[in-house]
Each structure stands twice: as structure tokens, then as C-alpha cells.
Design an enzyme around this catalytic site. Structure first.
Site, PDB file in Angstrom:
ATOM      1  N   THR A  17       0.865  -0.941   0.041  1.00 33.84           N
ATOM      2  CA  THR A  17       0.131   0.317   0.488  1.00 33.84           C
ATOM      3  C   THR A  17       0.803   0.842  -0.041  1.00 33.84           C
ATOM      4  O   THR A  17       0.626   2.119  -0.647  1.00 33.84           O
ATOM      5  CB  THR A  17      -0.690   0.293   0.835  1.00 33.84           C
ATOM      6  OG1 THR A  17      -2.246  -1.348   0.492  1.00 33.84           O
ATOM      7  CG2 THR A  17      -1.711   1.371   1.762  1.00 33.84           C
ATOM      8  N   ASP A  60       1.696  -6.674  -4.788  1.00 35.06           N
ATOM      9  CA  ASP A  60       0.980  -6.604  -3.519  1.00 35.06           C
ATOM     10  C   ASP A  60       1.757  -8.027  -3.035  1.00 35.06           C
ATOM     11  O   ASP A  60       1.673  -8.873  -2.860  1.00 35.06           O
ATOM     12  CB  ASP A  60      -0.758  -6.721  -3.609  1.00 35.06           C
ATOM     13  CG  ASP A  60      -1.745  -6.623  -2.696  1.00 35.06           C
ATOM     14  OD1 ASP A  60      -1.900  -5.975  -2.805  1.00 35.06           O
ATOM     15  OD2 ASP A  60      -1.088  -7.418  -2.030  1.00 35.06           O
ATOM     16  N   SER A  61       1.449  -7.549  -0.924  1.00 32.84           N
ATOM     17  CA  SER A  61       2.602  -9.215  -0.626  1.00 32.84           C
ATOM     18  C   SER A  61       1.729  -9.593  -0.021  1.00 32.84           C
ATOM     19  O   SER A  61       1.871 -11.297  -0.144  1.00 32.84           O
ATOM     20  CB  SER A  61       2.778  -7.961   1.252  1.00 32.84           C
ATOM     21  OG  SER A  61       1.918  -8.331   1.538  1.00 32.84           O
TER      22      SER A  61
HETATM   23  N1  ASP Z   1      -2.621  -5.450  -0.249  1.00 37.05           N
HETATM   24  C1  ASP Z   1      -1.094  -4.570   0.181  1.00 37.05           C
HETATM   25  C2  ASP Z   1      -0.436  -5.168   0.902  1.00 37.05           C
HETATM   26  O1  ASP Z   1       0.342  -6.159   2.095  1.00 37.05           O
HETATM   27  C3  ASP Z   1      -1.636  -4.016   2.236  1.00 37.05           C
HETATM   28  C4  ASP Z   1      -0.538  -3.209   2.555  1.00 37.05           C
HETATM   29  O2  ASP Z   1       0.596  -2.795   1.900  1.00 37.05           O
HETATM   30  O3  ASP Z   1      -0.922  -3.107   3.470  1.00 37.05           O
HETATM   31  O4  ASP Z   1       0.277  -5.762  -0.085  1.00 37.05           O
END
Ligand code: ASP
Length: 344
Positions: A17, A60-61
Site C-alpha cells: 500500500t 502486493d504482498s
Molecule cells: N494489500 C497490501 C499488501 O499487503 C496491504 C498493505 O500494504 O498494507 O501488499
């Protein structure tokens, strides 16, 4: 203890994010590191030298995997001598898994490896990204008498530095996204950075050893009252070497004989079954109640107070190290990187 103007910090930008922007349909999609740089004018005011390695593609993780973990660990080893500290910008969703596995892969770490990210993208007015990133950089560059104060893999989020293999994402809506209830916070960032020195790992007399292998044949069995024998059997019979079993309270399960027989059959067939609790606070105490005595008797392993993230990644790491299941079983119950507290 002061930040030194000659500190060299290596930033690995994986995505998440922190560096996302909204496309025309309003969906958050990853963007390159320039977005972060342009939204962080403070970066040009700090005196440490920053080198950025961006993932290609940025992810995205939720798309993180063992292959990328190994590449990340290799990247740290390749740059280990040249830099004073490492900051990994990473999505928060699977950050605790990455922090845990890196703690196992990077043995004898004498420099900080700090994972951070944010709940709101860096371009948003109320973003938490600036504070998280600037605090992570400051801690990563802090030395005392020429030695890094932090010598382990950590997560920095919302003004708190956690041991990486003790933390987990517990909140998807608050800036306070991570907690580590079974281990104290390592650094609290207020007006000053308050270090909890007694809680820090000290690897000063060690050398970095990079471990290169992971074996992801790991399964999960989360118990609930009423779980069917055929469901349990399907998991126990799957193509895995070890199973993380999430149990009730301090490590309890049903005492039904069919259940114990299924577990015993899997253990006799060469599988490791590791008991961790569904509770986020506290520890497994095998044998404390009648409901866990049977587990101990058939050879279920004690995961003590390990997080789910640490348990899964520790098994992948140990299985990569050892073909012998008994050695995996022996080491998984030991504290190897500060990931568990033995209570018996
Ligand atoms: N979906 C995002 C991720 O984990 C959420 C974040 O970065 O907080 O890449």
C-alpha cells in the site's frame, strides 16, 4: 547514541500500500519508488546515504512466496558489508511471514533489517507512510560505539519496533496494524526513541550465515468443535512433511480416541505435528490439562508461544535444512532466533 552522517542504508522496495495509487476504477495498484521519493521531501534532508533496490515487478504482498524470500535474503547478504542497515518496504498483509522467514534465513545478523509499510498510500493526506518510513530509517542507522543497536529482523509500524518473528497483523483498519503480545516492543518512538535494551538480540560475537533452502511442504490444521474426521484425514494425508495444528487455549484438543488415533497414525507415518494455540496471547502447555496429555504421549510437538507466521516459516526453514524429520522435530521446539519462550 546518535545517527551518524555517514550511514549507508539499503532500501528494498517490494511494493504494498505504501507505494500504491488508485487507477481509474478506484482500485489500489502498486507504483514505482519515484512515487515514494516525490512524496517524501524529507528524504533529501536526511544525512544518511540511501540506495534503493526496487522489485520488478512491484507486488502486493499477497503475492509473496518462498522464491522471493530466498531472493530477498540473498540480496541482503550480497550487500551486507557495504551497508549499515536495511529497510524493506513491504505490504503489511504478509509482512509478518516475510519478517519471520528472513529471521530464520539470516543467522547471526549483526545489522538491522527493518520491514515497514503503511495502511494508507504515501500520496494520501493522512498517510502513516511518512512516519513509518522515516522512523524505520532512523532506527536502521542507529549505532552505539560503531555497532548497530538492532541486530535482528524487525517490523516497524505505528511508532513501534517489533521482533519480526513475534509480530502479526491484527488490524486491517487501524494504523496500529501489528502487535506482538508474547514479546515486548523493542523500540517505542515518541519524542525520543526509547530502546528496550534488555529485549534486543545481541549477535555481536557471531557471523552472518545465509541459509539457501526452504521446503514448503507444510500444512495447517485449524481445529473447531465438530470438525469432521474426513476433513482432518484429508489434511494429515496431504503431501506435506509437517503440519501446524492450531489448538484451543493452552494447547488443548478433543480427547476422542478417533482423533488421537488419526494424529498418531500420521506421526508414525513420519509427519511432524506442531501444536500452537488459536489464542494470540499465552503459550501451549502440553500436559497441563488432560485434554493435551494424550497429545504429548503420541509425540505431538510443542510450539510454545510461537505465532502462526513464525511456526509455518520455521518449519519451511528447518525442512530445507534437514531431510531427517527427527532433526526438524528437535529444532522446531528450540528457540533459535528469539521466536519462542520455553515455559517448562
Ligand atoms: N494489500 C497490501 C499488501 O499487503 C496491504 C498493505 O500494504 O498494507 O501488499
Amino acid at each position: 547514541m546518535a545517527s551518524n552522517i555517514t550511514m549507508n542504508i539499503f532500501i528494498i522496495y517490494t511494493g504494498g500500500t505504501i507505494g500504491m495509487v488508485q487507477d481509474e476504477s478506484g482500485t489500489f495498484v502498486p507504483f514505482d519508488f519515484d512515487l515514494i521519493k516525490n512524496n517524501l521531501p524529507d528524504l533529501s534532508r536526511v544525512d544518511y546515504k540511501l540506495t534503493v533496490h526496487s522489485f520488478d515487478p512491484i507486488i502486493d504482498s499477497s503475492n509473496m512466496n518462498p522464491e522471493i524470500w530466498l531472493k530477498m535474503a540473498q540480496l541482503i547478504q550480497d550487500n551486507y558489508e557495504k551497508y549499515d542497515g536495511f529497510v524493506i518496504l513491504h505490504g503489511s498483509d504478509t509482512m509478518a511471514f516475510s519478517a519471520s522467514i528472513l529471521s530464520f534465513l539470516l543467522e547471526g545478523l549483526q545489522k538491522p533489517v527493518i520491514l515497514s509499510g503503511s495502511q494508507l498510500p504515501i500520496g494520501e493526506i493522512r498517510t502513516d507512510a511518512r512516519e513509518n518510513m522515516m522512523t524505520a530509517l532512523e532506527i536502521a542507522s542507529t549505532k552505539h560505539n560503531g555497532v548497530s543497536v538492532i541486530q535482528e529482523v524487525c517490523i516497524l509500524f505505528d511508532n513501534k519496533l517489533f521482533r519480526g518473528n513475534r509480530a502479526f497483523k491484527y488490524n486491517s483498519a487501524k494504523f496500529e496494524a501489528f502487535r506482538s503480545p508474547n514479546y515486548p516492543v523493542l523500540v517505542e518512538a515518541g519524542i525520543h526513541l526509547k530502546y528496550n535494551f534488555e529485549a534486543l538480540l545481541n549477535n555481536t560475537d557471531k557471523q552472518l550465515i545465509l541459509h539457501h533452502k526452504l521446503d514448503d511442504h507444510v500444512g495447517v490444521l485449524k481445529l473447531f468443535p465438530g470438525i469432521r474426521p474426513d476433513t482432518i484425514k484429508a489434511i494429515l494425508d496431504s503431501n506435506v512433511r509437517s503440519i501446524v495444528m492450531e489448538t484451543f487455549g493452552s494447547g488443548n484438543t478433543t480427547t476422542d480416541q478417533w482423533f488421537l488415533d488419526l494424529l498418531e497414525g500420521a506421526i508414525k507415518g513420519g509427519k511432524n505435528i506442531l501444536n500452537i494455540s488459536q489464542c494470540k496471547v499465552g503459550s501451549v502447555e502440553l500436559g497441563r490439562y488432560e485434554t493435551s496429555q494424550g497429545l504429548k504421549a503420541i509425540g505431538v510437538l510443542n510450539g510454545y508461544d510461537m505465532t502462526f507466521e513464525a511456526a509455518v516459516t520455521k518449519l519451511m526453514y528447518l525442512q530445507g535444512e534437514f531431510e531427517d524429520q527427527e532433526r526438524v522435530a528437535y529444532w522446531v521446539e528450540k528457540d533459535i532466533r528469539g521466536e519462542l519462550t520455553i515455559n517448562d
